[in-house]
Scaffold this motif. Structure first.
Motif, mmCIF file in Angstrom:
data_model
loop_
_atom_site.group_PDB
_atom_site.id
_atom_site.type_symbol
_atom_site.label_atom_id
_atom_site.label_comp_id
_atom_site.label_asym_id
_atom_site.label_seq_id
_atom_site.Cartn_x
_atom_site.Cartn_y
_atom_site.Cartn_z
ATOM 1 N N SER A 3 -2.020 -5.459 -12.650
ATOM 2 C CA SER A 3 -2.053 -5.667 -11.202
ATOM 3 C C SER A 3 -3.390 -5.177 -10.664
ATOM 4 O O SER A 3 -3.990 -4.246 -11.207
ATOM 5 N N THR A 4 -3.846 -5.831 -9.616
ATOM 6 C CA THR A 4 -5.123 -5.477 -8.996
ATOM 7 C C THR A 4 -4.865 -4.884 -7.624
ATOM 8 O O THR A 4 -4.172 -5.487 -6.791
ATOM 9 N N ARG A 5 -5.405 -3.704 -7.396
ATOM 10 C CA ARG A 5 -5.251 -3.074 -6.090
ATOM 11 C C ARG A 5 -6.369 -3.539 -5.171
ATOM 12 O O ARG A 5 -7.538 -3.481 -5.525
ATOM 13 N N GLN A 6 -5.995 -3.997 -4.000
ATOM 14 C CA GLN A 6 -6.973 -4.395 -3.007
ATOM 15 C C GLN A 6 -6.868 -3.485 -1.799
ATOM 16 O O GLN A 6 -5.774 -3.081 -1.398
ATOM 17 N N ALA A 7 -8.012 -3.177 -1.221
ATOM 18 C CA ALA A 7 -7.996 -2.370 -0.004
ATOM 19 C C ALA A 7 -7.316 -3.144 1.115
ATOM 20 O O ALA A 7 -7.453 -4.366 1.223
ATOM 21 N N VAL A 12 -5.483 -5.046 9.611
ATOM 22 C CA VAL A 12 -4.097 -4.686 9.280
ATOM 23 C C VAL A 12 -3.931 -3.179 9.342
ATOM 24 O O VAL A 12 -2.949 -2.667 9.897
ATOM 25 N N HIS A 13 -4.884 -2.455 8.773
ATOM 26 C CA HIS A 13 -4.805 -0.994 8.764
ATOM 27 C C HIS A 13 -4.763 -0.442 10.190
ATOM 28 O O HIS A 13 -3.992 0.475 10.490
ATOM 29 N N LEU A 14 -5.575 -1.015 11.084
ATOM 30 C CA LEU A 14 -5.646 -0.509 12.455
ATOM 31 C C LEU A 14 -4.461 -0.946 13.299
ATOM 32 O O LEU A 14 -3.903 -0.173 14.074
ATOM 33 N N PRO A 18 2.563 1.293 15.052
ATOM 34 C CA PRO A 18 3.251 0.844 16.282
ATOM 35 C C PRO A 18 2.550 1.250 17.574
ATOM 36 O O PRO A 18 2.451 0.438 18.503
ATOM 37 N N LEU A 19 2.044 2.477 17.644
ATOM 38 C CA LEU A 19 1.393 2.904 18.884
ATOM 39 C C LEU A 19 0.063 2.188 19.079
ATOM 40 O O LEU A 19 -0.276 1.773 20.185
ATOM 41 N N ARG A 20 -0.698 2.015 17.992
ATOM 42 C CA ARG A 20 -1.966 1.305 18.123
ATOM 43 C C ARG A 20 -1.721 -0.148 18.518
ATOM 44 O O ARG A 20 -2.501 -0.727 19.283
ATOM 45 N N TRP A 21 -0.646 -0.723 18.022
ATOM 46 C CA TRP A 21 -0.316 -2.098 18.420
ATOM 47 C C TRP A 21 0.022 -2.160 19.911
ATOM 48 O O TRP A 21 -0.387 -3.090 20.615
ATOM 49 N N GLN A 22 0.735 -1.179 20.421
ATOM 50 C CA GLN A 22 1.028 -1.121 21.859
ATOM 51 C C GLN A 22 -0.260 -1.020 22.674
ATOM 52 O O GLN A 22 -0.405 -1.677 23.718
ATOM 53 N N LEU A 23 -1.190 -0.200 22.208
ATOM 54 C CA LEU A 23 -2.459 -0.037 22.929
ATOM 55 C C LEU A 23 -3.263 -1.326 22.904
ATOM 56 O O LEU A 23 -3.830 -1.744 23.926
ATOM 57 N N LEU A 24 -3.316 -1.981 21.757
ATOM 58 C CA LEU A 24 -4.036 -3.252 21.660
ATOM 59 C C LEU A 24 -3.410 -4.297 22.572
ATOM 60 O O LEU A 24 -4.119 -5.070 23.232
ATOM 61 N N LEU A 54 -9.413 6.074 16.855
ATOM 62 C CA LEU A 54 -9.365 5.296 15.621
ATOM 63 C C LEU A 54 -9.693 3.833 15.881
ATOM 64 O O LEU A 54 -10.407 3.197 15.093
ATOM 65 N N LEU A 55 -9.193 3.288 16.986
ATOM 66 C CA LEU A 55 -9.475 1.898 17.321
ATOM 67 C C LEU A 55 -10.947 1.703 17.666
ATOM 68 O O LEU A 55 -11.545 0.666 17.341
ATOM 69 N N ARG A 56 -11.545 2.703 18.315
ATOM 70 C CA ARG A 56 -12.983 2.631 18.618
ATOM 71 C C ARG A 56 -13.800 2.711 17.335
ATOM 72 O O ARG A 56 -14.737 1.929 17.137
#
Length: 254
Positions: A3-7, A12-14, A18-24, A54-56
């Motif tokens: 298996s190959t691990r991808q970053a 997606v990471h940001l 749930p809270l960051r999605w609410q802010l976006l 983090l979003l900035r």
């Protein structure tokens, strides 16, 4: 089987938190200060500030110092950057998921009226009025006004609209906000932090949207220094109008 691990793709990471999605989601519609975002998401200020940072750092959100109260900052979602990062996430998952942004379709089902407000009505709001009218082929009834209007349009407002967009402002003078007190608007958009604080209420519960855009005429310098700021301001307003169009047909009161 190996298996190959991808970053995990940055978007997606940001956005997956749930809270960051609410802010976006909140910032996709309007610029807000931290305390306003705290009220909207119902979380402590230190937590909201942490996730905004983090979003900035991830490039999705920018912050500008309030021109009305220098102690405050307005946060803005960079939608162009969001499109790029979302497209990148699709490509990582599967080559067939390359995203090409679809052209914006704007077909209002009923007449729409929009008001742009700033302080002097000689630059930002006047530019926004003309660009929205241009981008909708006149299908929106659009006005602009100032809380404390200047006696005349700024010469670089006239110049940038003529040279960059082919719009003639000959004979136009800034309009006083009070003259529109009895007018119905589906959306009221403030482009000046000071004007946002003093903008009067309008009947029929229009949608309230804020774009925290610095006044291109406020900084000192020669004519050659100032005009590029007008070009940059007009370009930013044009981008925001591009993303505003799909939302104009949403009649939900915010």
């Amino acid at each position: 089987m190996t298996s190959t691990r991808q970053a995990v793709p940055p978007f997606v990471h940001l956005a997956a938190h749930p809270l960051r999605w609410q802010l976006l989601t909140a910032l996709s519609d309007s610029d807000y200060r931290v305390r306003e975002l705290v009220a909207r998401v119902g979380e402590p200020q230190n937590l909201v500030s942490y996730h905004l940072r983090l979003l900035r750092n991830g490039g999705l959100v920018t912050a500008t110092r309030s021109s009305h109260d220098g102690r405050d900052s307005y946060y803005h979602l960079d939608l162009d950057r969001s499109v790029e990062m979302l497209a990148g996430a699709g490509k990582v998952l599967h080559p067939a998921l390359r995203m090409t942004p679809a052209p914006i379709a704007f077909e209002p089902s009923a007449p729409l009226a929009v008001l742009f407000v700033c302080t002097g009505n000689s630059a930002r709001s006047a530019i926004a009025e003309e660009l929205l009218r241009l981008r909708t082929d006149g299908r929106v009834e659009v006005f602009s006004a100032g809380s404390n209007p200047k006696p005349a349009m700024h010469t670089d407002t006239v110049r940038v609209l003529r040279e960059e967009y082919g719009i003639d402002l000959s004979g136009r003078v800034p309009r006083r906000l009070e003259t529109l007190a009895d007018q119905h608007f589906d959306a009221v958009i403030t482009l000046c932090d000071k004007a946002r604080e003093v903008c009067p209420e309008f009947g029929a519960d229009p949608r309230w949207i804020h774009w925290s855009i610095p006044d291109p005429a406020a900084a000192h310098g020669s004519d050659e220094d100032i005009y590029p700021r007008f070009q940059a301001t007009a370009a930013e307003i044009d981008i925001r109008i591009h993303y505003l169009l799909p939302n104009l047909t949403k009649r939900t009161v915010r």
